[in-house]
Design a protein around this motif. Sequence first.
Motif, short mmCIF file in Angstrom:
data_model
loop_
_atom_site.label_atom_id
_atom_site.label_comp_id
_atom_site.label_asym_id
_atom_site.label_seq_id
_atom_site.Cartn_x
_atom_site.Cartn_y
_atom_site.Cartn_z
N ALA A 5 0.91 -1.26 -0.06
CA ALA A 5 0.17 0.09 -0.08
C ALA A 5 0.86 1.11 -0.12
O ALA A 5 1.97 1.08 0.75
CB ALA A 5 -0.94 0.03 1.18
N LEU A 6 0.22 2.04 -0.70
CA LEU A 6 0.98 3.54 -0.65
C LEU A 6 0.43 4.36 0.54
O LEU A 6 -0.87 4.94 0.37
CB LEU A 6 0.93 4.29 -2.12
CG LEU A 6 1.27 5.75 -2.42
CD1 LEU A 6 2.89 5.76 -1.61
CD2 LEU A 6 1.29 6.27 -3.65
N HIS A 153 3.51 5.22 -9.30
CA HIS A 153 3.89 4.12 -8.10
C HIS A 153 3.39 2.72 -8.06
O HIS A 153 3.91 1.74 -8.11
CB HIS A 153 3.85 4.71 -6.68
CG HIS A 153 4.24 4.19 -5.45
ND1 HIS A 153 5.32 4.39 -4.82
CD2 HIS A 153 3.59 3.14 -4.92
CE1 HIS A 153 5.42 3.66 -3.62
NE2 HIS A 153 4.11 2.72 -3.64
N GLU A 154 2.10 2.52 -8.26
CA GLU A 154 1.53 1.56 -8.02
C GLU A 154 2.00 0.85 -9.41
O GLU A 154 1.86 -0.65 -9.24
CB GLU A 154 -0.22 1.69 -8.19
CG GLU A 154 -0.65 2.41 -6.74
CD GLU A 154 -0.09 1.83 -5.41
OE1 GLU A 154 0.16 0.40 -5.64
OE2 GLU A 154 0.17 2.37 -4.62
N HIS A 157 4.67 -1.29 -8.93
CA HIS A 157 4.34 -2.54 -8.18
C HIS A 157 3.86 -3.68 -9.22
O HIS A 157 4.32 -4.80 -8.73
CB HIS A 157 3.35 -2.31 -7.08
CG HIS A 157 4.00 -1.63 -6.02
ND1 HIS A 157 5.12 -1.81 -5.53
CD2 HIS A 157 3.20 -0.94 -5.04
CE1 HIS A 157 5.26 -0.92 -4.20
NE2 HIS A 157 4.50 -0.26 -4.09
N HIS A 163 9.09 -1.74 -2.64
CA HIS A 163 9.57 -0.43 -1.94
C HIS A 163 11.08 -0.67 -1.64
O HIS A 163 11.55 -1.58 -1.16
CB HIS A 163 8.65 -0.14 -0.46
CG HIS A 163 7.38 -0.06 -0.81
ND1 HIS A 163 6.43 -0.56 -0.06
CD2 HIS A 163 6.61 1.06 -1.67
CE1 HIS A 163 5.12 -0.07 -0.45
NE2 HIS A 163 5.14 0.82 -1.40
ZN ZN Z 1 3.82 1.18 -2.73
#
Ligand code: ZN
Length: 215
Positions: A5-6, A153-154, A157, A163
């Motif tokens: 999760a961000l 960012h996602e 992933h 991270h």
């Molecule tokens: Zn993240």
Amino acid sequence: MVMLALWMAGCTSVGMHTRERFAHDYGPPMQLRVCVLHTDDVTPQRIDTLIAAVNKEFRSYGIDVVVPWARPWQRAGFTHERLFDDIVRREVEAPCDRLVAFVDRNAGDALWGLVMPEVLGMVDDPTHTRGYVVATRVSLNQVFTSPAKATVHEFYHLLGCPHAESMDACYTRIVALKNARLADADFVPGIDEDGAFLRTRESANRVMREALAGP
Ligand SMILES: [Zn+2]
């Protein structure tokens, strides 16, 4: 189940870019087909803008994100857990490599954000094939992390990047991911929680079903 999760408070980075970015041979171009679910308030133009931000970022890896379809979607619940649960329970169907929901915010979320660290996106850890991104700019926290940044960012992933403080491991993973594709699978492999590739859509869906079923 573990999820990446961000969070506003905590990790907000897949790492800083380094010179290593240009030290790899990323090979021939690759399409990443991301099928999209979106809530009513997230317009097609908004989706285009966010995908364009990802494509600008991914150009140096020879990765082009395309959207085979975008379907309207009713958000499943008030909290990010409920919302994410609905997404991970969906199969990744052909021709999609990934399934991403773009979610708007409502007043309830903003209130919730005052008392909880706010989640701006999430990607599943067992397969790295499903996720969601908060696509509208409403909350205070997003003053600091824009929807475009959260999307990029996602999407890192979704390539299996963790991270980290620097992007060095991420570059290596992208090279490995592009090389891990099977000629006849018609699928950009998922990545399991140990970093192993899930080379077919069926195996990625199966691993997710098993993760949801529990031990
Ligand atoms: Zn993240």
